[in-house]
Design an enzyme around this catalytic site. Sequence first.
Site, PDB file in Angstrom:
ATOM      1  N   ILE A 259       0.846  -1.220   0.000  1.00 52.52           N
ATOM      2  CA  ILE A 259       0.000   0.000   0.000  1.00 52.52           C
ATOM      3  C   ILE A 259       0.878   1.265   0.000  1.00 52.52           C
ATOM      4  O   ILE A 259       0.528   2.283   0.594  1.00 52.52           O
ATOM      5  CB  ILE A 259      -1.004   0.005   1.175  1.00 52.52           C
ATOM      6  CG1 ILE A 259      -0.292  -0.212   2.526  1.00 52.52           C
ATOM      7  CG2 ILE A 259      -2.092  -1.038   0.968  1.00 52.52           C
ATOM      8  CD1 ILE A 259      -1.151   0.135   3.732  1.00 52.52           C
TER       9      ILE A 259
ATOM     10  N   PRO B 150       1.496   3.630  -2.259  1.00 51.05           N
ATOM     11  CA  PRO B 150       0.913   4.922  -2.646  1.00 51.05           C
ATOM     12  C   PRO B 150       0.106   5.565  -1.506  1.00 51.05           C
ATOM     13  O   PRO B 150       0.162   6.773  -1.297  1.00 51.05           O
ATOM     14  CB  PRO B 150      -0.006   4.570  -3.832  1.00 51.05           C
ATOM     15  CG  PRO B 150       0.579   3.328  -4.389  1.00 51.05           C
ATOM     16  CD  PRO B 150       1.138   2.569  -3.208  1.00 51.05           C
ATOM     17  N   TYR B 151      -0.621   4.730  -0.764  1.00 51.03           N
ATOM     18  CA  TYR B 151      -1.382   5.230   0.383  1.00 51.03           C
ATOM     19  C   TYR B 151      -0.427   5.791   1.448  1.00 51.03           C
ATOM     20  O   TYR B 151      -0.655   6.874   2.001  1.00 51.03           O
ATOM     21  CB  TYR B 151      -2.236   4.091   0.948  1.00 51.03           C
ATOM     22  CG  TYR B 151      -2.831   4.341   2.307  1.00 51.03           C
ATOM     23  CD1 TYR B 151      -3.928   5.193   2.465  1.00 51.03           C
ATOM     24  CD2 TYR B 151      -2.308   3.728   3.450  1.00 51.03           C
ATOM     25  CE1 TYR B 151      -4.473   5.419   3.719  1.00 51.03           C
ATOM     26  CE2 TYR B 151      -2.844   3.951   4.702  1.00 51.03           C
ATOM     27  CZ  TYR B 151      -3.926   4.796   4.835  1.00 51.03           C
ATOM     28  OH  TYR B 151      -4.462   5.026   6.090  1.00 51.03           O
ATOM     29  N   MET B 152       0.668   5.056   1.718  1.00 51.32           N
ATOM     30  CA  MET B 152       1.613   5.518   2.734  1.00 51.32           C
ATOM     31  C   MET B 152       2.289   6.821   2.299  1.00 51.32           C
ATOM     32  O   MET B 152       2.546   7.699   3.122  1.00 51.32           O
ATOM     33  CB  MET B 152       2.662   4.429   3.019  1.00 51.32           C
ATOM     34  CG  MET B 152       2.102   3.162   3.650  1.00 51.32           C
ATOM     35  SD  MET B 152       1.140   3.429   5.165  1.00 51.32           S
ATOM     36  CE  MET B 152       2.392   4.005   6.306  1.00 51.32           C
TER      37      MET B 152
ATOM     38  N   LYS C  77      -0.198   9.578   2.985  1.00 51.36           N
ATOM     39  CA  LYS C  77      -0.254   9.876   4.419  1.00 51.36           C
ATOM     40  C   LYS C  77       1.025  10.613   4.855  1.00 51.36           C
ATOM     41  O   LYS C  77       0.971  11.563   5.640  1.00 51.36           O
ATOM     42  CB  LYS C  77      -0.413   8.580   5.222  1.00 51.36           C
ATOM     43  CG  LYS C  77      -1.806   7.953   5.133  1.00 51.36           C
ATOM     44  CD  LYS C  77      -2.875   8.900   5.600  1.00 51.36           C
ATOM     45  CE  LYS C  77      -3.967   8.327   6.421  1.00 51.36           C
ATOM     46  NZ  LYS C  77      -5.039   9.318   6.706  1.00 51.36           N
TER      47      LYS C  77
END
Length: 216
Positions: A127, A129-131, A134
Site C-alpha cells: 500500500i 501509494p497510500y503511505m 499519508k
Amino acid sequence: MNVFLIGANGQVGKHIVKFLQESEQYELTAMVRSKEQAESLNQIGVNAVVANLEGSVDKISEAMKGSDAVIFSAGSGGKTGPDKTLLVDLDGAVKSMEAAEKVGANRFVMVSAFKAYDRESWKESPIKPYMIAKHYADRMLVESNLNYTIFGPGLLLNEPGTGKIAVGETFEKTSIPREDVARTVVASLDEEKTYKKTIGLMSGETPVEDALKKIQ
Ligand code: NAP
C-alpha cells in the site's frame, strides 16, 4: 470546544461521533458527503454538514466555520485506486488543513497510519501509494501553524475496544480496535501532552487517558 469531524460516516468516525456525543465538553459538527448520511446523523441529534474533500477549500471552510478543532478521520479506502488516494488522503487532508487555518480552527487531530513518517518502514509495502499520501499529508500538517496531533495506528480492527492502548514506536501488538482509536482521538483533543506530536498507537495495557498523560 466546537469540533469538526471529517469522515464522520466512516468506521472510526462513527465511534468518534458516539464519544463526542457522550461528552459534555464538546459540540460536534459532523462532515459527511451525502444528504442521506447527514439526515441519519440529524436523527440521532448530531449536527451534520454535507461537504466533499474533492471540493474546494472555500466549500470546506464554509462547512467548518465556527469550529475550534478539526479531526480528520476520512480515507479513500482500500477499494479505490491511487487517483482517490491522491485526491482524498493527500489533497483532501491538505485542503482540510488550509480550511482549518482559514477559519481559525487551531487544533487539528489527524488519523494517520503507523510510521507514515518513516519511508524505510513502508518502502516494500503493497500500500505504498497510500503511505506516500499519508506521509506528505502529515508533513504538511507538521509544517503548518496548526496545533496538531498525528496518530499512527496499526491495523484497524472492528472488534470492541478495550479502552487500553500503547503509544510510542515499538509495540507488542500490531493492531488496534477502531473504537480505541476513536476514544484516543477524542481524549487527545485537550490533552496538552499530545500537542505537536506524532504518536504511534496500538492496543495495549494502559487506559487511554493515562497513556496520553505519560507522553513526553
Ligand atoms: P473508512 O471506514 O473507510 O471511512 C472513511 C470515511 O472517509 C468514509 O466515511 C468516507 O465517506 C469518507 N470519505 C471518503 N472520501 C471522501 C471525500 N471525498 N469527502 C469526504 N469524505 C470522504 O475508514 P476507517 O476505517 O474509519 O479509517 C479511518 C482512518 O484511518 C483513515 O484515514 C484511514 O486511512 C486510516 N487508517 C486505516 C488503517 C486500516 O487498517 N484500515 C490503518 C491505519 C490508518 P463515505 O462514508 O461516504 O464513504
